[in-house]
Design a protein around this motif. Structure first.
Motif, PDB file in Angstrom:
ATOM      1  N   ASP A  82     -48.875 -45.561 -54.292  1.00 41.94           N
ATOM      2  CA  ASP A  82     -50.261 -45.183 -54.008  1.00 41.94           C
ATOM      3  C   ASP A  82     -50.371 -44.054 -52.992  1.00 41.94           C
ATOM      4  OD1 ASP A  82     -51.336 -47.071 -55.724  1.00 41.94           O
ATOM      5  OD2 ASP A  82     -51.373 -48.638 -54.199  1.00 41.94           O
ATOM      6  N   HIS A  83     -49.237 -43.592 -52.457  1.00 39.96           N
ATOM      7  CA  HIS A  83     -49.271 -42.575 -51.406  1.00 39.96           C
ATOM      8  C   HIS A  83     -49.446 -41.174 -51.994  1.00 39.96           C
ATOM      9  CE1 HIS A  83     -47.287 -45.046 -47.937  1.00 39.96           C
ATOM     10  NE2 HIS A  83     -48.135 -45.774 -48.646  1.00 39.96           N
ATOM     11  N   PRO A  84     -50.069 -40.260 -51.241  1.00 37.18           N
ATOM     12  CA  PRO A  84     -50.383 -38.922 -51.769  1.00 37.18           C
ATOM     13  C   PRO A  84     -49.203 -37.954 -51.717  1.00 37.18           C
ATOM     14  CG  PRO A  84     -51.237 -39.123 -49.543  1.00 37.18           C
ATOM     15  CD  PRO A  84     -50.663 -40.471 -49.895  1.00 37.18           C
ATOM     16  N   TYR A  85     -48.045 -38.402 -52.247  1.00 38.96           N
ATOM     17  CA  TYR A  85     -46.858 -37.550 -52.215  1.00 38.96           C
ATOM     18  C   TYR A  85     -47.051 -36.255 -53.010  1.00 38.96           C
ATOM     19  CZ  TYR A  85     -43.909 -41.309 -50.294  1.00 38.96           C
ATOM     20  OH  TYR A  85     -43.342 -42.272 -49.491  1.00 38.96           O
ATOM     21  N   GLN A  86     -47.673 -36.345 -54.175  1.00 42.30           N
ATOM     22  CA  GLN A  86     -47.769 -35.145 -55.012  1.00 42.30           C
ATOM     23  C   GLN A  86     -48.515 -34.027 -54.297  1.00 42.30           C
ATOM     24  OE1 GLN A  86     -49.258 -35.674 -59.026  1.00 42.30           O
ATOM     25  NE2 GLN A  86     -49.538 -33.469 -59.306  1.00 42.30           N
ATOM     26  N   THR A  87     -49.634 -34.352 -53.655  1.00 45.52           N
ATOM     27  CA  THR A  87     -50.397 -33.347 -52.906  1.00 45.52           C
ATOM     28  C   THR A  87     -49.538 -32.735 -51.807  1.00 45.52           C
ATOM     29  OG1 THR A  87     -52.395 -34.646 -53.313  1.00 45.52           O
ATOM     30  CG2 THR A  87     -52.533 -32.933 -51.636  1.00 45.52           C
ATOM     31  N   GLN A  88     -48.798 -33.589 -51.100  1.00 44.92           N
ATOM     32  CA  GLN A  88     -47.940 -33.112 -50.018  1.00 44.92           C
ATOM     33  C   GLN A  88     -46.813 -32.226 -50.555  1.00 44.92           C
ATOM     34  OE1 GLN A  88     -45.318 -35.963 -48.104  1.00 44.92           O
ATOM     35  NE2 GLN A  88     -45.568 -34.948 -46.122  1.00 44.92           N
ATOM     36  N   PHE A  89     -46.159 -32.667 -51.615  1.00 42.34           N
ATOM     37  CA  PHE A  89     -45.024 -31.903 -52.141  1.00 42.34           C
ATOM     38  C   PHE A  89     -45.476 -30.566 -52.726  1.00 42.34           C
ATOM     39  CE2 PHE A  89     -42.585 -36.120 -52.978  1.00 42.34           C
ATOM     40  CZ  PHE A  89     -42.353 -36.247 -51.619  1.00 42.34           C
ATOM     41  N   GLU A  90     -46.648 -30.546 -53.348  1.00 33.75           N
ATOM     42  CA  GLU A  90     -47.162 -29.273 -53.857  1.00 33.75           C
ATOM     43  C   GLU A  90     -47.385 -28.298 -52.711  1.00 33.75           C
ATOM     44  OE1 GLU A  90     -50.538 -29.662 -56.418  1.00 33.75           O
ATOM     45  OE2 GLU A  90     -49.465 -30.896 -57.887  1.00 33.75           O
ATOM     46  N   PHE A 112     -52.113 -35.916 -45.948  1.00 33.16           N
ATOM     47  CA  PHE A 112     -52.592 -35.294 -47.184  1.00 33.16           C
ATOM     48  C   PHE A 112     -53.459 -36.240 -48.006  1.00 33.16           C
ATOM     49  CE2 PHE A 112     -49.187 -32.480 -45.991  1.00 33.16           C
ATOM     50  CZ  PHE A 112     -49.649 -31.238 -46.380  1.00 33.16           C
ATOM     51  N   SER A 113     -53.774 -37.407 -47.453  1.00 34.27           N
ATOM     52  CA  SER A 113     -54.643 -38.352 -48.166  1.00 34.27           C
ATOM     53  C   SER A 113     -56.072 -37.847 -48.181  1.00 34.27           C
ATOM     54  CB  SER A 113     -54.592 -39.722 -47.479  1.00 34.27           C
ATOM     55  OG  SER A 113     -55.177 -39.633 -46.184  1.00 34.27           O
ATOM     56  N   SER A 114     -56.844 -38.350 -49.126  1.00 34.88           N
ATOM     57  CA  SER A 114     -58.276 -38.039 -49.184  1.00 34.88           C
ATOM     58  C   SER A 114     -58.933 -38.417 -47.858  1.00 34.88           C
ATOM     59  CB  SER A 114     -58.923 -38.807 -50.335  1.00 34.88           C
ATOM     60  OG  SER A 114     -60.328 -38.727 -50.274  1.00 34.88           O
ATOM     61  N   GLN A 115     -58.566 -39.566 -47.312  1.00 33.81           N
ATOM     62  CA  GLN A 115     -59.184 -40.049 -46.078  1.00 33.81           C
ATOM     63  C   GLN A 115     -58.967 -39.069 -44.924  1.00 33.81           C
ATOM     64  OE1 GLN A 115     -58.054 -44.021 -44.966  1.00 33.81           O
ATOM     65  NE2 GLN A 115     -59.211 -43.984 -43.059  1.00 33.81           N
ATOM     66  N   PHE A 116     -57.729 -38.661 -44.675  1.00 36.52           N
ATOM     67  CA  PHE A 116     -57.489 -37.835 -43.495  1.00 36.52           C
ATOM     68  C   PHE A 116     -57.797 -36.358 -43.719  1.00 36.52           C
ATOM     69  CE2 PHE A 116     -55.589 -41.661 -41.860  1.00 36.52           C
ATOM     70  CZ  PHE A 116     -56.059 -41.625 -40.552  1.00 36.52           C
ATOM     71  N   ARG A 117     -57.790 -35.912 -44.952  1.00 29.04           N
ATOM     72  CA  ARG A 117     -58.280 -34.546 -45.196  1.00 29.04           C
ATOM     73  C   ARG A 117     -59.781 -34.476 -44.904  1.00 29.04           C
ATOM     74  NH1 ARG A 117     -57.345 -32.830 -50.836  1.00 29.04           N
ATOM     75  NH2 ARG A 117     -56.962 -35.019 -51.305  1.00 29.04           N
ATOM     76  N   THR A 118     -60.512 -35.538 -45.288  1.00 26.48           N
ATOM     77  CA  THR A 118     -61.947 -35.584 -45.010  1.00 26.48           C
ATOM     78  C   THR A 118     -62.212 -35.715 -43.510  1.00 26.48           C
ATOM     79  OG1 THR A 118     -62.357 -36.620 -47.166  1.00 26.48           O
ATOM     80  CG2 THR A 118     -64.095 -36.793 -45.510  1.00 26.48           C
ATOM     81  N   ILE A 119     -61.489 -36.627 -42.854  1.00 25.55           N
ATOM     82  CA  ILE A 119     -61.672 -36.825 -41.411  1.00 25.55           C
ATOM     83  C   ILE A 119     -61.391 -35.539 -40.647  1.00 25.55           C
ATOM     84  CG2 ILE A 119     -60.679 -37.968 -39.372  1.00 25.55           C
ATOM     85  CD1 ILE A 119     -60.358 -40.489 -41.130  1.00 25.55           C
ATOM     86  N   LYS A 120     -60.296 -34.850 -41.018  1.00 23.90           N
ATOM     87  CA  LYS A 120     -59.953 -33.611 -40.319  1.00 23.90           C
ATOM     88  C   LYS A 120     -61.037 -32.557 -40.531  1.00 23.90           C
ATOM     89  CE  LYS A 120     -56.772 -31.464 -37.827  1.00 23.90           C
ATOM     90  NZ  LYS A 120     -57.435 -30.219 -37.494  1.00 23.90           N
ATOM     91  N   SER A 121     -61.636 -32.520 -41.712  1.00 19.26           N
ATOM     92  CA  SER A 121     -62.718 -31.584 -41.991  1.00 19.26           C
ATOM     93  C   SER A 121     -63.949 -31.901 -41.130  1.00 19.26           C
ATOM     94  CB  SER A 121     -63.082 -31.631 -43.477  1.00 19.26           C
ATOM     95  OG  SER A 121     -64.116 -30.728 -43.772  1.00 19.26           O
ATOM     96  N   VAL A 122     -64.267 -33.181 -40.995  1.00 15.64           N
ATOM     97  CA  VAL A 122     -65.385 -33.602 -40.144  1.00 15.64           C
ATOM     98  C   VAL A 122     -65.145 -33.163 -38.699  1.00 15.64           C
ATOM     99  CG1 VAL A 122     -66.524 -35.635 -39.134  1.00 15.64           C
ATOM    100  CG2 VAL A 122     -66.097 -35.539 -41.602  1.00 15.64           C
ATOM    101  N   ILE A 123     -63.900 -33.353 -38.236  1.00 15.57           N
ATOM    102  CA  ILE A 123     -63.551 -32.949 -36.863  1.00 15.57           C
ATOM    103  C   ILE A 123     -63.649 -31.432 -36.704  1.00 15.57           C
ATOM    104  CG2 ILE A 123     -61.672 -32.830 -35.170  1.00 15.57           C
ATOM    105  CD1 ILE A 123     -60.647 -35.504 -36.382  1.00 15.57           C
ATOM    106  N   ASP A 124     -63.033 -30.708 -37.646  1.00 12.87           N
ATOM    107  CA  ASP A 124     -62.956 -29.250 -37.531  1.00 12.87           C
ATOM    108  C   ASP A 124     -64.328 -28.588 -37.613  1.00 12.87           C
ATOM    109  OD1 ASP A 124     -60.245 -29.499 -37.283  1.00 12.87           O
ATOM    110  OD2 ASP A 124     -59.771 -28.877 -39.336  1.00 12.87           O
ATOM    111  N   GLN A 125     -65.271 -29.223 -38.304  1.00  8.30           N
ATOM    112  CA  GLN A 125     -66.623 -28.672 -38.385  1.00  8.30           C
ATOM    113  C   GLN A 125     -67.482 -29.056 -37.173  1.00  8.30           C
ATOM    114  OE1 GLN A 125     -68.562 -28.893 -42.296  1.00  8.30           O
ATOM    115  NE2 GLN A 125     -66.559 -29.336 -43.196  1.00  8.30           N
ATOM    116  N   GLY A 126     -66.884 -29.768 -36.231  1.00 11.79           N
ATOM    117  CA  GLY A 126     -67.579 -30.071 -34.980  1.00 11.79           C
ATOM    118  C   GLY A 126     -68.585 -31.193 -35.053  1.00 11.79           C
TER     119      GLY A 126
END
Length: 343
Positions: free
Chosen positions: A293-301, A130-144
């Motif tokens: 510093d971990h993205p717990y809030q985004t994950q818990f939401e 749920f971090s900014s880094q891996f949400r962005t990376i996954k989006s790059v992957i998913d868009q081909g």
């Protein structure tokens, strides 16, 4: 703090629980109303520290019997996760479980059985998804933009020495478990997020540092694991908790249409890019092992939103975490076999 839909009880009152409490209380859906600890806590002091009214228990069963607690967050020591998660599930509570799920595969299966029997929902703290880094990376992957990724490496570098809070118990085999279980599991989980979970073959080697700061570790502090996927693709995960350097979560993905290196990428899918120069992604990199510093809030939401809809949470349910742990235990088993052969 105004009343929210879900009341959460915390098991364990240490370093990571403070981050959980802050993140849960910051969500619009939930609040922490109870804490269990094996040591006596002052409810007034805990409530004042975190806001709201928090009851403190030194009897776990008493907390779990409270019908007003809907969710339990397991923040105890790793060797206690299984017994605490099973007790909470058996009491009908939905679960947030800190990583690792447990220190052996049998305990992971026991948690899974309890969750399935009681039909409770789960969230496992592989929060890097749920971090900014891996949400962005996954989006790059998913868009081909990278095409079909045929090679990936995700590596975890974080020196967990005497200067770091976790070191106090992390050095013990019966508490830290392995380099992967204690910390590098985040890298393994991130690799599976990027590559998928159809792992076919796992091979791992491990070693250790001669630096005196890591002498107390009862298990090898560095491991490198090679994964072969069922479709022939390959990946690598290094877990290095004995390094003397800044924290570094290394990501390199190589695909048929481009590559990604940490916060940089190149893609043939974007016309006009200079192949001799990386383009930069403006995302926040994972740059600290500190739980604050971990993205717990985004994950818990995301977990609470899924609960409201009666659905399994995306990305980090028990189902996802079980696959990651299965690969980790296979890696640790391979490393142990290779070490035995060397001797």
């Amino acid at each position: 703090m105004s009343a929210k839909r879900y009341n959460v009880g915390i098991i364990g009152y240490g370093w990571v629980s403070g981050a959980h409490i802050a993140a849960i209380n910051a969500t619009p859906q939930a609040q922490v109303t109870a804490v269990y600890s094996s040591r006596k806590l002052d409810a007034a002091d805990v409530s004042r520290r975190h806001g709201g009214e928090i009851r403190c228990f030194d009897d776990l069963n008493a907390m779990l019997r409270d019908p007003n607690i809907h969710i339990v967050s397991v923040c105890s020591y790793p060797q206690d996760h299984a017994q605490h998660a099973i007790a909470a599930a058996t009491a009908g509570k939905h679960l947030i479980i800190e990583k690792p799920l447990a220190l052996n595969w049998e305990d992971c299966l026991a948690i899974q059985k309890a969750v399935q029997t009681e039909k409770v929902k789960t969230c496992v703290c592989f929060e890097c998804r749920f971090s900014s880094q891996f949400r962005t990376i996954k989006s790059v992957i998913d868009q081909g933009l990278l095409g079909r990724i045929h090679y990936a490496e995700v590596d975890y570098y974080h020196g967990i020495g005497p200067w770091y809070g976790q070191y106090r118990w992390n050095t013990r085999k019966d508490a830290g478990g392995s380099s992967l279980l204690s910390a590098g599991c985040h890298a393994m989980d991130a690799l599976l997020l990027c590559m998928g979970e159809d792992v076919d073959v796992v091979s791992s080697y491990s070693t250790h540092s001669l630096n005196k700061d890591f002498h107390n570790y009862e298990y090898p502090t560095t491991s490198v694991t090679i994964l072969k996927f069922k479709d022939g693709r390959v990946g690598k995960v290094a877990s290095v908790i004995d390094c003397l350097q800044p924290y570094y979560f290394h990501v390199h993905l190589v695909g048929s249409e481009g590559s990604l290196l940490d916060n940089k990428f190149y893609s043939t899918k974007l016309a006009g890019l200079n192949k001799a120069k990386w383009s930069e992604l403006s995302m926040k990199l994972l740059d600290s092992g500190d739980v604050s510093d971990h993205p717990y809030q985004t994950q818990f939401e995301a977990f609470f939103t899924a609960l409201e809809a009666g659905q399994e949470m995306p990305l980090t349910s028990l189902t996802h975490a079980m696959r990651t742990h299965e690969v980790i235990f296979a890696a640790d088993s391979s490393a142990a076999r290779h070490a035995h052969k060397r001797h």
